[in-house]
Design an enzyme around this catalytic site. Sequence first.
Site, short mmCIF file in Angstrom:
data_model
loop_
_atom_site.label_atom_id
_atom_site.label_comp_id
_atom_site.label_asym_id
_atom_site.label_seq_id
_atom_site.Cartn_x
_atom_site.Cartn_y
_atom_site.Cartn_z
N LYS A 124 0.96 -1.02 0.04
CA LYS A 124 0.07 -0.01 0.10
C LYS A 124 0.93 1.13 0.03
O LYS A 124 0.83 2.22 -0.75
CB LYS A 124 -1.02 0.02 1.08
N ASP A 142 -6.66 1.58 0.83
CA ASP A 142 -6.41 2.02 2.26
C ASP A 142 -7.66 1.61 3.08
O ASP A 142 -8.72 0.93 2.33
CB ASP A 142 -6.25 3.20 3.00
#
Length: 219
Positions: A124, A142
């Site tokens: 991420k 997220d």
Amino acid sequence: MMVMLNQSQTKWAVEEIMQLFSNARPSLDARTPFQIAVSVLLSAQATDVSVNKVTPTLFQTFPDPAAFATLTPEEVEPYIKSIGLYHNKAKHIVALSQKLVADFNGEIPKTMAELTSLPGIGRKSASVILGDAFGVPAFAVDTHITRIAKRLKIAKEKDSVLQIEKNITRALPQSEWIDGHHAMIYFGREVCSARSPKCVTCPLLKICAFGQQYVQSQN
Ligand code: SF4
């Protein structure tokens, strides 16, 4: 059983969100790719606002990997003490800086494989760095994007973040990945929030079974 959105419905939904938040931008204040990487590292389980409070002094004092590489984590800690998990984050910042100096000529690399080889940088974070530091198409998933994707049935309840990333990126042109990511985060903060989502006025209500049930439960 809930019906999943197909690729064209997914594309439509994300593009609706992009229209709503066409000015969505990264909310971490950072200039260089290295500063973006450190800010992203600090933002894990912390708000961007809290990170932006500590980074001006931090980056003024230690502007680049060479400056951090000679420090001990204990010397970094006082600058980031107000951020959650600061103890581990200080360790990661020093280790990251040392690896950049040793293996990458002091520069943040530009590939997913190299980025995820760095201390404290997962997929991420690497996606955020690729998109925000270099404009390389990447889609970071997220907690907001996870929630929205599951509510809208872009992904199944048990799907991993990697599966969510796949479902969105195969539906969306690469040129929309970075802006789509930012717009979905704004949408998650301001419309499809964890508590009290604004379903009644949401333009996606007509395709959102979760939202329709939520509206009914409020009446
Ligand atoms: Fe989120 Fe509600 Fe909109 Fe569905 S209708 S996307 S749950 S805000």
